[in-house]
Write an enzyme that holds these catalytic residues in place. Structure first.
Site, PDB file in Angstrom:
ATOM      1  N   ARG A  13      71.841  69.697  97.116  1.00 24.25           N
ATOM      2  CA  ARG A  13      72.215  69.784  95.696  1.00 24.25           C
ATOM      3  C   ARG A  13      71.743  68.515  94.964  1.00 24.25           C
ATOM      4  O   ARG A  13      70.759  68.540  94.230  1.00 24.25           O
ATOM      5  CB  ARG A  13      73.739  69.987  95.574  1.00 24.25           C
ATOM      6  CG  ARG A  13      74.191  70.424  94.198  1.00 24.25           C
ATOM      7  CD  ARG A  13      74.294  69.306  93.183  1.00 24.25           C
ATOM      8  NE  ARG A  13      75.221  68.247  93.583  1.00 24.25           N
ATOM      9  CZ  ARG A  13      75.339  67.101  92.927  1.00 24.25           C
ATOM     10  NH1 ARG A  13      74.584  66.839  91.870  1.00 24.25           N
ATOM     11  NH2 ARG A  13      76.188  66.180  93.341  1.00 24.25           N
ATOM     12  N   ASP A  14      72.411  67.409  95.188  1.00 23.61           N
ATOM     13  CA  ASP A  14      72.072  66.179  94.464  1.00 23.61           C
ATOM     14  C   ASP A  14      70.638  65.758  94.785  1.00 23.61           C
ATOM     15  O   ASP A  14      69.908  65.267  93.927  1.00 23.61           O
ATOM     16  CB  ASP A  14      73.046  65.066  94.879  1.00 23.61           C
ATOM     17  CG  ASP A  14      73.266  64.030  93.786  1.00 23.61           C
ATOM     18  OD1 ASP A  14      72.499  64.034  92.814  1.00 23.61           O
ATOM     19  OD2 ASP A  14      74.193  63.223  93.919  1.00 23.61           O
ATOM     20  N   HIS A 205      80.676  58.233  96.603  1.00 27.35           N
ATOM     21  CA  HIS A 205      79.379  58.865  96.320  1.00 27.35           C
ATOM     22  C   HIS A 205      78.510  57.782  95.668  1.00 27.35           C
ATOM     23  O   HIS A 205      78.673  57.470  94.493  1.00 27.35           O
ATOM     24  CB  HIS A 205      79.621  60.048  95.372  1.00 27.35           C
ATOM     25  CG  HIS A 205      78.397  60.779  94.938  1.00 27.35           C
ATOM     26  ND1 HIS A 205      78.055  62.020  95.429  1.00 27.35           N
ATOM     27  CD2 HIS A 205      77.417  60.479  94.054  1.00 27.35           C
ATOM     28  CE1 HIS A 205      76.943  62.455  94.853  1.00 27.35           C
ATOM     29  NE2 HIS A 205      76.525  61.518  94.017  1.00 27.35           N
ATOM     30  N   HIS A 207      74.726  56.032  94.874  1.00 24.58           N
ATOM     31  CA  HIS A 207      73.258  56.118  94.800  1.00 24.58           C
ATOM     32  C   HIS A 207      72.679  54.747  95.136  1.00 24.58           C
ATOM     33  O   HIS A 207      73.336  53.715  94.964  1.00 24.58           O
ATOM     34  CB  HIS A 207      72.826  56.610  93.410  1.00 24.58           C
ATOM     35  CG  HIS A 207      73.037  58.092  93.256  1.00 24.58           C
ATOM     36  ND1 HIS A 207      72.014  58.992  93.376  1.00 24.58           N
ATOM     37  CD2 HIS A 207      74.161  58.819  93.051  1.00 24.58           C
ATOM     38  CE1 HIS A 207      72.494  60.224  93.221  1.00 24.58           C
ATOM     39  NE2 HIS A 207      73.798  60.143  93.021  1.00 24.58           N
ATOM     40  N   CYS A 238      69.279  61.963  89.523  1.00 22.41           N
ATOM     41  CA  CYS A 238      69.898  62.912  88.594  1.00 22.41           C
ATOM     42  C   CYS A 238      68.998  63.093  87.385  1.00 22.41           C
ATOM     43  O   CYS A 238      68.663  62.127  86.713  1.00 22.41           O
ATOM     44  CB  CYS A 238      71.271  62.419  88.153  1.00 22.41           C
ATOM     45  SG  CYS A 238      72.013  63.496  86.917  1.00 22.41           S
ATOM     46  N   ASN A 247      70.636  59.373  96.652  1.00 24.32           N
ATOM     47  CA  ASN A 247      71.904  58.963  97.253  1.00 24.32           C
ATOM     48  C   ASN A 247      71.651  58.015  98.417  1.00 24.32           C
ATOM     49  O   ASN A 247      70.529  57.911  98.906  1.00 24.32           O
ATOM     50  CB  ASN A 247      72.630  60.187  97.831  1.00 24.32           C
ATOM     51  CG  ASN A 247      72.973  61.204  96.782  1.00 24.32           C
ATOM     52  OD1 ASN A 247      72.147  62.011  96.415  1.00 24.32           O
ATOM     53  ND2 ASN A 247      74.192  61.157  96.303  1.00 24.32           N
TER      54      ASN A 247
END
Ligand code: COA
Ligand code: ZN
Length: 308
Positions: A13-14, A205, A207, A238, A247
């Site tokens: 996803r990310d 979470h 990055h 993003c 990430n």
């Protein structure tokens, strides 16, 4: 017995949402296969967002239907709003994550809502999830710095976390969306959140935009946090947050915590092979620091064999 660290793989996803080259459903499933073979048990598989906003996630329902099912694997999906929640539940999701940010600018850029609107929508989704027996996880994005509004007041993050828990969230993921946090402020924020609600309520979470994702994972772990999002090979960024890089790389997170005596349940050799598979799917080189080191060792050994 070593204490468990849960690694929540968010690469599908990310990691993929920002990839310019469209990755097919088959390729996503192939990446997933490598991850599961390495022992990954928690996967954020996709997002039920507008396909116009994120074309890479247009296959969310199809992908979700085709995920290999095992009781030991916990799949979650990201949703931006109520429509996303309904699409996710219709597709069979039992674990969802809503994504309000802690700043005005990021909510406007990401989901076209004000901060208060985004929080009210997130509360509604969390209440609905609780009523429906769905696990509701809540990201608090830009928890340290917003690319539009600058530094985030930790008091705002604490207040939003309390509101989301009150609305029924079972977990809050504190997100450094653009990789601008420092380990000291990460430690301080998680210490205050853990004191108020218990460390098990939160995950990290981070990055790696400025190279501090791993240090930030450790700072959070020192405050009792035991669940971290990461992305295979450090894939990602993003599309709605200028300057955001990938990430924390999953292999770096596993390497960190295994080396520090925790148990992630993940096999680093198999994970390294999974990064290779993901590189083929996205058509570009990936890999965090651990993998660069490992590959340099392999090259050195190959050269030694040749000269022997
Ligand atoms: N899934 C699919 N389509 C959706 C949707 C969802 N969750 N939410 C809204 N839509 C559709 C609407 O039905 C409408 O479709 P139409 O043009 O065919 O009538 C269209 O999108 C616009 O709806 P609206 O409510 O006005 O949304 P918007 O244009 O303000 O966009 C989002 C808001 C949230 C849908 C969009 O910004 C988005 O998907 N953002 C995701 C961002 C993201 O993934 N960020 C990374 C993760 S944090
Ligand atoms: Zn992220």
């Amino acid at each position: 017995m070593a204490e468990r660290i849960i690694v929540n793989e968010v690469g599908l996803r990310d990691g993929l949402q920002n990839q310019p080259r469209l990755v097919s459903t088959e390729q996503k499933l192939a990446i997933l296969e490598g991850l599961l073979a390495a022992g990954i048990t928690h996967v954020e598989a996709t997002s039920f967002v507008s396909p116009k906003a994120v074309p890479q996630m247009a296959d969310a329902a199809e992908l979700f239907a085709r995920l290999p099912r095992k009781d030991s694997i916990d799949y979650s999906v990201l949703v931006p709003n109520l429509k996303g929640y309904e699409r996710a539940v219709a597709a069979g999701a039992t674990s969802i994550a809503i994504t309000p940010a802690c700043s005005e600018g990021m909510n406007r850029a990401n989901i076209n809502m004000s901060l208060e609107q985004a929080i009210q929508v997130a509360e509604e989704v969390m209440r609905k999830a609780k009523a429906d027996g769905v696990n509701g996880r809540c990201y608090l994005a830009t928890a340290f710095v917003c690319p539009f509004d600058g530094p985030t007041d930790p008091g705002v993050v604490r207040a939003l976390a309390a509101r989301m828990l009150e609305a029924g969230a079972i977990e809050i993921a504190i997100a450094d969306t653009i990789g601008a946090a420092n380990p000291r402020e990460v430690g301080d924020l998680f210490a205050s959140l853990a004191a108020a609600h218990g460390a098990a309520t939160f995950s990290g979470h981070f990055h790696d935009t400025r190279g501090l994702a791993i240090a930030n994972c450790w700072a959070a772990a020192e405050r009792g946090i035991r669940k971290f999002d990461s992305s295979i090979g450090g894939l990602g960024g993003c599309p709605f947050a200028p300057g955001a890089a990938g990430n924390a790389a999953t292999e770096d997170v596993v390497h960190l915590f295994e080396g520090a005596g925790f148990d992630t349940g993940i096999d680093l050799d198999k994970l390294a092979s999974a990064v290779g598979g993901a590189e083929i799917a996205v058509g570009s080189g990936l890999g965090g620091r651990y993998l660069s080191w490992r590959r340099s060792q392999d090259l050195r050994r190959a050269a030694q064999r040749k000269s022997a």
